[in-house]
Enzyme design. Structure first.
Site, PDB file in Angstrom:
ATOM      1  CG  ASP A   1      57.705  70.399  19.839  1.00 31.53           C
ATOM      2  OD1 ASP A   1      56.630  70.344  19.223  1.00 31.53           O
ATOM      3  OD2 ASP A   1      57.883  69.855  20.961  1.00 31.53           O
TER       4      ASP A   1
ATOM      5  CE  LYS B   1      55.439  66.232  18.005  1.00 33.90           C
ATOM      6  NZ  LYS B   1      54.484  66.997  18.778  1.00 33.90           N
TER       7      LYS B   1
ATOM      8  CG  LEU C   1      43.594  73.917  11.379  1.00 32.45           C
ATOM      9  CD1 LEU C   1      45.084  73.742  11.616  1.00 32.45           C
ATOM     10  CD2 LEU C   1      43.315  74.627  10.066  1.00 32.45           C
TER      11      LEU C   1
ATOM     12  CD  GLU D   1      44.011  64.814  13.892  1.00 32.92           C
ATOM     13  OE1 GLU D   1      43.885  65.105  15.077  1.00 32.92           O
ATOM     14  OE2 GLU D   1      44.362  63.692  13.486  1.00 32.92           O
TER      15      GLU D   1
ATOM     16  CG  ASN E   1      35.800  71.369  18.030  1.00 30.65           C
ATOM     17  OD1 ASN E   1      35.617  71.748  16.868  1.00 30.65           O
ATOM     18  ND2 ASN E   1      36.940  70.895  18.457  1.00 30.65           N
TER      19      ASN E   1
ATOM     20  CG  PHE F   1      29.831  67.195  11.192  1.00 32.00           C
ATOM     21  CD1 PHE F   1      30.423  67.659  10.050  1.00 32.00           C
ATOM     22  CD2 PHE F   1      30.639  66.762  12.232  1.00 32.00           C
ATOM     23  CE1 PHE F   1      31.793  67.709   9.932  1.00 32.00           C
ATOM     24  CE2 PHE F   1      32.018  66.819  12.131  1.00 32.00           C
ATOM     25  CZ  PHE F   1      32.603  67.296  10.972  1.00 32.00           C
TER      26      PHE F   1
ATOM     27  CB  ALA G   1      23.646  57.506  12.090  1.00 33.14           C
TER      28      ALA G   1
ATOM     29  CB  CYS H   1      39.264  67.821  18.194  1.00 34.10           C
ATOM     30  SG  CYS H   1      40.880  68.262  17.596  1.00 34.10           S
TER      31      CYS H   1
ATOM     32  CE  LYS I   1      38.920  63.455   9.476  1.00 36.59           C
ATOM     33  NZ  LYS I   1      38.970  64.920   9.538  1.00 36.59           N
TER      34      LYS I   1
HETATM   35  C1  UDX Z   1      37.108  68.315  14.340  1.00 37.30           C
HETATM   36  C2  UDX Z   1      36.381  69.527  13.767  1.00 37.30           C
HETATM   37  O1  UDX Z   1      35.737  69.145  12.542  1.00 37.30           O
HETATM   38  C3  UDX Z   1      37.394  70.648  13.467  1.00 37.30           C
HETATM   39  O2  UDX Z   1      36.709  71.795  13.016  1.00 37.30           O
HETATM   40  C4  UDX Z   1      38.129  70.976  14.770  1.00 37.30           C
HETATM   41  O3  UDX Z   1      39.082  71.997  14.563  1.00 37.30           O
HETATM   42  C5  UDX Z   1      38.820  69.736  15.292  1.00 37.30           C
HETATM   43  O4  UDX Z   1      37.876  68.678  15.489  1.00 37.30           O
HETATM   44  P1  UDX Z   1      38.525  66.285  13.455  1.00 37.30           P
HETATM   45  O5  UDX Z   1      38.362  65.797  14.861  1.00 37.30           O
HETATM   46  O6  UDX Z   1      39.876  66.329  12.858  1.00 37.30           O
HETATM   47  O7  UDX Z   1      37.970  67.823  13.347  1.00 37.30           O
HETATM   48  O8  UDX Z   1      37.630  65.365  12.515  1.00 37.30           O
HETATM   49  P2  UDX Z   1      36.140  65.402  11.974  1.00 37.30           P
HETATM   50  O9  UDX Z   1      36.203  65.316  10.514  1.00 37.30           O
HETATM   51  O10 UDX Z   1      35.414  66.528  12.587  1.00 37.30           O
HETATM   52  O11 UDX Z   1      35.522  63.996  12.543  1.00 37.30           O
HETATM   53  C6  UDX Z   1      35.521  63.803  13.923  1.00 37.30           C
HETATM   54  C7  UDX Z   1      34.907  62.426  14.210  1.00 37.30           C
HETATM   55  O12 UDX Z   1      33.497  62.463  13.979  1.00 37.30           O
HETATM   56  C8  UDX Z   1      35.452  61.273  13.375  1.00 37.30           C
HETATM   57  O13 UDX Z   1      35.620  60.145  14.226  1.00 37.30           O
HETATM   58  C9  UDX Z   1      34.329  60.995  12.377  1.00 37.30           C
HETATM   59  O14 UDX Z   1      34.274  59.620  12.024  1.00 37.30           O
HETATM   60  C10 UDX Z   1      33.096  61.354  13.190  1.00 37.30           C
HETATM   61  N1  UDX Z   1      31.951  61.808  12.407  1.00 37.30           N
HETATM   62  C11 UDX Z   1      32.063  62.922  11.636  1.00 37.30           C
HETATM   63  C12 UDX Z   1      30.738  61.119  12.532  1.00 37.30           C
HETATM   64  O15 UDX Z   1      30.643  60.111  13.245  1.00 37.30           O
HETATM   65  N2  UDX Z   1      29.657  61.564  11.854  1.00 37.30           N
HETATM   66  C13 UDX Z   1      29.715  62.680  11.052  1.00 37.30           C
HETATM   67  O16 UDX Z   1      28.717  63.033  10.450  1.00 37.30           O
HETATM   68  C14 UDX Z   1      30.964  63.376  10.927  1.00 37.30           C
END
Ligand code: UDX
Length: 440
Positions: free
Chosen positions: A30, A35, A157, A159, A214, A255, A258, A266, A328
């Site tokens: 890096d 880091k 992935l 988080e 995504n 997903f 609401a 991401c 999250k």
């Molecule tokens: C996401 C994708 O899931 C992952 O596959 C990709 O590689 C990176 O982006 P991440 O952003 O880490 O992962 O979190 P994720 O669990 O997807 O939640 C994203 C956001 O959506 C969070 O703020 C969560 O609160 C929100 N969310 C998730 C909702 O509002 N409603 C849902 O039903 C699911």
């Protein structure tokens, strides 16, 4: 196999440690000296369940080396995973500066060493469709660099689940025009072939799979959030709607929660980058742009619920308990966190905001340091008492479901705004609590 990883953030560090876990010898690089220093002191700069233990195990077993010297990193292997950040610029365009810096370092190294050994450049960073091809034509010109094999290998992935997701990915996507590249990656990932499907494509399709995945997940969230407004209006229960919809296997129940909408590093970045890529290619993207717009509006829709319930005059003297600022659960990441945005909106119009955040507290304290009426609870679980008039829940931590319902009775106004629709409305109502969710 010996592999060098450029970039030790959420993607690079997880990728390096998990590849070590399946038997590879990893060199982490890096440019961020802080880091590197942290990693060398056996610490990791991110909160990711299970990562520290694995990292220490492979550091001890010498399967993982760490260095900020690019020369050593380039010398350590001939397989380079590029996992550097591609943050968005103001117009949504991904900033490929770090990717190009690493790519030029690799090119210079090869030029200087005139080594004709085969070199594999694996693009794991999230990059706009067409980027692999651009690198091939602009930097690693095929006629000059016959032994350079380039390809896309996006990550999926989440988080807070990244180690699990890497070790149990449903699909491994390999996008390249080079058969040798594909064979090499199939060898690297061979320990996973039992539980993961290897999906081989051309580079552009692989890049589109990442953005498409995504953006589709973000679309599901904005879709149910748009329906939630209608559910509020007609007196429906969006949880029951989502459950009913999800019973159709073609829709699926994941997903469809609401709430305040998506945050993180991401979905916001990737939807903007995709919208930018559409406009750059002069193709109107109606769906993606509306997914972005709906998500931006959702927090305002929720904020207006607070203004509907309390006048601005009343709010001035109110003390608010705020549960959750991480974007999250189970992550210390507050990038594009809706909770943080909400606090910035509400703090100026209330007397005081007291926050409970179990994981992302440090980052939140820094992000909210300019607000003089914000403080944080120091307890391990949220303490609810009569010092607070009402409560807002903004992060869907399972621990919030364990709060005894009678505790909410201690809130002076006995009003709970549930931004993630996770609390039990009926039980709260039975305890004399006024419950305000989204679409319920
Ligand atoms: C996401 C994708 O899931 C992952 O596959 C990709 O590689 C990176 O982006 P991440 O952003 O880490 O992962 O979190 P994720 O669990 O997807 O939640 C994203 C956001 O959506 C969070 O703020 C969560 O609160 C929100 N969310 C998730 C909702 O509002 N409603 C849902 O039903 C699911």
């Amino acid at each position: 196999m010996r592999i060098t990883i450029f970039g030790t953030g959420y993607v690079g560090l997880v990728t390096g440690v998990c590849l070590a876990e399946i038997g590879h010898s990893i060199h982490l690089h890096d440019i961020d000296q802080a880091k590197i220093k942290l990693l060398k002191s056996k610490k990791i700069p991110i909160y990711e369940p299970g990562l520290l233990k694995l990292f220490k195990k492979h550091l001890k077993a010498k399967n993982v080396q760490i260095d900020s010297d690019p020369y050593k990193a380039l010398q350590a292997s001939s397989i380079y995973f590029i996992c550097v950040g591609t943050p968005q610029l103001s117009n949504g365009k991904p900033n490929l500066k770090y990717l190009l810096d690493v790519s030029n370092n690799i090119k210079d190294y090869i030029d200087q060493n005139r080594s004709n050994r085969k070199t594999f450049i694996v693009l794991k960073s999230t990059i706009p469709p067409g980027t692999t091809k651009e690198l091939q034509t602009k930097i690693f010109k095929e006629d000059t660099y016959k032994n350079i094999h380039l390809g896309s290998n996006p990550e999926f992935l989440r988080e807070g689940n990244a180690v699990y997701d890497f070790m149990n990915s449903e699909r491994i996507v390999i996008g390249s025009d080079s058969a040798e590249f594909i064979r090499t990656l199939q060898r690297i990932y061979s320990p996973f072939t039992k539980k993961s499907k290897i999906h081989v494509t051309d580079p552009q399709s692989s890049e589109l799979i990442k953005y498409g995945s995504n953006a589709f997940l973000a679309t599901k969230i904005s879709f149910i959030n748009e329906i939630s407004k209608l559910s509020d209006k007609v007196g429906g229960n969006i949880d029951l709607v989502a459950q009913g919809m999800g019973m159709d296997a073609r829709i699926g129940s994941e997903f469809l929660n609401a709430g305040l909408g998506y945050g993180g590093s991401c979905f916001p970045k990737d939807t903007q980058a995709l919208a930018y890529t559409f406009s750059k290619n002069k193709i109107p993207s109606k769906i993606i742009q509306s997914v972005i717009d709906i998500n931006n509006e959702q927090k305002i829709y929720f904020f207006n619920k607070i203004l509907d319930r309390f006048s601005k005059k009343e709010l001035k003297s109110k003390s608010l308990l705020f549960l959750g600022t991480a974007f999250k659960p189970h992550t210390d990441d507050i990038r594009e966190s809706v909770g943080i945005s909400l606090i910035n909106m509400i703090s100026p119009i209330v007397k005081r905001v007291t926050i409970f955040e179990p994981i992302a507290k440090e980052n939140s304290i820094n992000a909210l340091s300019k607000l003089n009426n914000v403080r944080f609870q120091k307890t391990r679980t949220p303490s609810i008492n009569k010092n607070y008039d009402f409560m807002i829940l903004a992060t869907e931590y399972p621990m919030f479901l364990k709060i005894p319902y009678q505790n909410f009775k201690k809130l002076k106004d006995k009003v709970v705004f549930d931004g993630r629709n996770i609390l039990n409305k009926d039980k709260l109502k039975k305890n004399g609590i006024e419950y305000i969710g989204i679409g319920k």
